[in-house]
Design a protein around this motif. Sequence first.
Motif, PDB file in Angstrom:
ATOM      1  N   UNK A 182       9.661   2.462  -0.752  1.00 11.25           N
ATOM      2  CA  UNK A 182       9.698   1.029  -0.463  1.00 11.25           C
ATOM      3  C   UNK A 182      10.726   0.726   0.628  1.00 11.25           C
ATOM      4  N   UNK A 183      10.469   1.140   1.875  1.00  9.40           N
ATOM      5  CA  UNK A 183      11.401   0.809   2.953  1.00  9.40           C
ATOM      6  C   UNK A 183      11.165  -0.598   3.484  1.00  9.40           C
ATOM      7  N   UNK A 184      12.115  -1.078   4.263  1.00 12.47           N
ATOM      8  CA  UNK A 184      11.948  -2.352   4.947  1.00 12.47           C
ATOM      9  C   UNK A 184      11.087  -2.125   6.188  1.00 12.47           C
ATOM     10  N   UNK A 185      10.181  -3.051   6.464  1.00 13.14           N
ATOM     11  CA  UNK A 185       9.325  -2.960   7.641  1.00 13.14           C
ATOM     12  C   UNK A 185      10.101  -3.493   8.843  1.00 13.14           C
ATOM     13  N   UNK A 186      10.408  -2.633   9.810  1.00 10.99           N
ATOM     14  CA  UNK A 186      11.230  -3.023  10.957  1.00 10.99           C
ATOM     15  C   UNK A 186      10.586  -2.551  12.254  1.00 10.99           C
ATOM     16  N   UNK A 187      11.343  -2.733  13.347  1.00 13.76           N
ATOM     17  CA  UNK A 187      10.861  -2.295  14.652  1.00 13.76           C
ATOM     18  C   UNK A 187      10.808  -0.770  14.773  1.00 13.76           C
ATOM     19  N   UNK A 188      11.468  -0.056  13.853  1.00 14.42           N
ATOM     20  CA  UNK A 188      11.381   1.406  13.841  1.00 14.42           C
ATOM     21  C   UNK A 188      10.123   1.819  13.071  1.00 14.42           C
ATOM     22  N   UNK A 189       9.309   2.658  13.686  1.00 14.02           N
ATOM     23  CA  UNK A 189       8.039   3.042  13.088  1.00 14.02           C
ATOM     24  C   UNK A 189       8.213   3.893  11.842  1.00 14.02           C
ATOM     25  N   UNK A 190       7.613   3.436  10.739  1.00 10.69           N
ATOM     26  CA  UNK A 190       7.387   4.245   9.542  1.00 10.69           C
ATOM     27  C   UNK A 190       5.907   4.156   9.235  1.00 10.69           C
ATOM     28  N   UNK A 191       5.237   5.308   9.098  1.00 10.93           N
ATOM     29  CA  UNK A 191       3.803   5.267   8.822  1.00 10.93           C
ATOM     30  C   UNK A 191       3.374   6.499   8.044  1.00 10.93           C
ATOM     31  N   UNK A 192       2.584   6.273   7.010  1.00 14.29           N
ATOM     32  CA  UNK A 192       1.979   7.358   6.244  1.00 14.29           C
ATOM     33  C   UNK A 192       0.616   7.648   6.852  1.00 14.29           C
ATOM     34  N   UNK A 193       0.373   8.921   7.151  1.00 12.16           N
ATOM     35  CA  UNK A 193      -0.892   9.339   7.741  1.00 12.16           C
ATOM     36  C   UNK A 193      -1.669  10.141   6.697  1.00 12.16           C
ATOM     37  N   UNK A 194      -2.824   9.607   6.319  1.00 13.24           N
ATOM     38  CA  UNK A 194      -3.709  10.286   5.369  1.00 13.24           C
ATOM     39  C   UNK A 194      -5.012  10.616   6.076  1.00 13.24           C
ATOM     40  N   UNK A 195      -5.327  11.900   6.166  1.00 18.14           N
ATOM     41  CA  UNK A 195      -6.580  12.324   6.777  1.00 18.14           C
ATOM     42  C   UNK A 195      -7.284  13.289   5.833  1.00 18.14           C
ATOM     43  N   UNK A 221       0.830  -1.202   0.000  1.00 15.14           N
ATOM     44  CA  UNK A 221       0.000   0.000   0.000  1.00 15.14           C
ATOM     45  C   UNK A 221       0.871   1.260   0.000  1.00 15.14           C
ATOM     46  N   UNK A 222       1.957   1.242   0.758  1.00 16.85           N
ATOM     47  CA  UNK A 222       2.845   2.411   0.809  1.00 16.85           C
ATOM     48  C   UNK A 222       3.535   2.615  -0.533  1.00 16.85           C
ATOM     49  N   UNK A 223       3.953   1.542  -1.163  1.00 17.73           N
ATOM     50  CA  UNK A 223       4.561   1.650  -2.496  1.00 17.73           C
ATOM     51  C   UNK A 223       3.560   2.243  -3.479  1.00 17.73           C
ATOM     52  N   UNK A 224       2.342   1.751  -3.446  1.00 13.03           N
ATOM     53  CA  UNK A 224       1.304   2.229  -4.359  1.00 13.03           C
ATOM     54  C   UNK A 224       1.002   3.707  -4.151  1.00 13.03           C
ATOM     55  N   UNK A 225       0.988   4.155  -2.899  1.00 14.70           N
ATOM     56  CA  UNK A 225       0.569   5.521  -2.591  1.00 14.70           C
ATOM     57  C   UNK A 225       1.690   6.546  -2.683  1.00 14.70           C
ATOM     58  N   UNK A 226       2.938   6.118  -2.488  1.00 10.72           N
ATOM     59  CA  UNK A 226       4.041   7.082  -2.409  1.00 10.72           C
ATOM     60  C   UNK A 226       5.247   6.750  -3.278  1.00 10.72           C
TER      61      UNK A 226
END
Length: 375
Positions: free
Chosen positions: A49-62, A41-46
């Motif tokens: 393409x980061x690796x999913x790890x214990x460090x938070x990466x999140x896209x916020x769409x409001x 979903x993140x690749x599609x929207x932005x």
Amino acid sequence: MSSPNQPAPFTADDYRARMTRAADAAAEAGLAGVLVAPGPDLVHLTGYRPVNTERLTVLVLTPGQDPVLVVPTLEAPDAEGAVGAPALTLRDWTDGKDPYAVTAPLLDGRGRFGVSDNTWAMHLLGLQRALPDTSYVSLTEALPMLRAVKDSHELERLAAAGAAADATYEEILKVRFSGRKETDIAAELADLLKRFGHSQVDFTVVGSGPNGANPHHEAGDRTIERGDMVVLDFGGLKHGYGSDTSRTVHVGEPTAEEQRVHDIVREAQEAGCRAVRPGVACQEIDRAARAVITEFGYGERFIHRTGHGIGVTTHEPPYMIEGEERPLVPGMCFSVEPGIYLPGRFGVRIEDIVTVTEDGGRRLNTTAREMATVE
């Protein structure tokens, strides 16, 4: 400009439009917004393409707000380099700080949010601790059609992936099957997909003889013999978009029964493809294919749905299955893949990717669907 070998690149405006549509869809679904972790979903929207790890990466769409991507400071340079980065605001956090405290002010403290399916539990629980009055629902449940309708650039990529899978099939028909292991043929399929431009191979099903009666059989050490029916199902990603095709071949000449079963599946697959047109419910594709197989007495041996969506992943909504009443829309892409599976004996499956057009459907796979014989 695009070329046969390289499609036109996506632009920041493409990603801006996708993020706006996602936020608008969230509002229409009664959500306060969408939270997207690393993944398809993140690749599609932005385009990031980061690796999913214990460090938070999140896209916020409001709705009504600019998109914000929360990233670890050490990964901020990579995020800034993403094609979609100009269409969003980056907010970074450093090790030792609380990433949920950084994210919480971006969210309605009493809102209900759609969350990408592959979000780590530790991150979702962290947000819940920071904002105990929020609630969450998976995007597949809340916004299943988020990626379902493809634009012209996406369709171009899907067509290229389909053509590469077709070329792979044409080449595999030239190799010897008898006396070789399923894993040997699977390895050749993977090599061919890569030769024809795939950056990622997701699966190479080679189900020979009785193994063909298992739809998701993983290629094993069974030696393929003369007289075997062999189910081939393979695909992956090219230019970031998926391929997935199935054909069933025979080593030497088939028996009359084997030919008959194959002909029934081919007729069912044709019926499913003919049923594709805008406004038709997804379940009607399943019904059309299943009716043919049932008519010939093999209804109980068709043991899976007729199809699944495809895009930046090889399996995604919409699904062609009884009970799915969503209407088909131009730009949707999905498989049509009926099968018959006779335990202990053999199986048959035929699969094409189909896209919905303004007045019907168009197959993205064009190889012959008649049963081919191999040596």
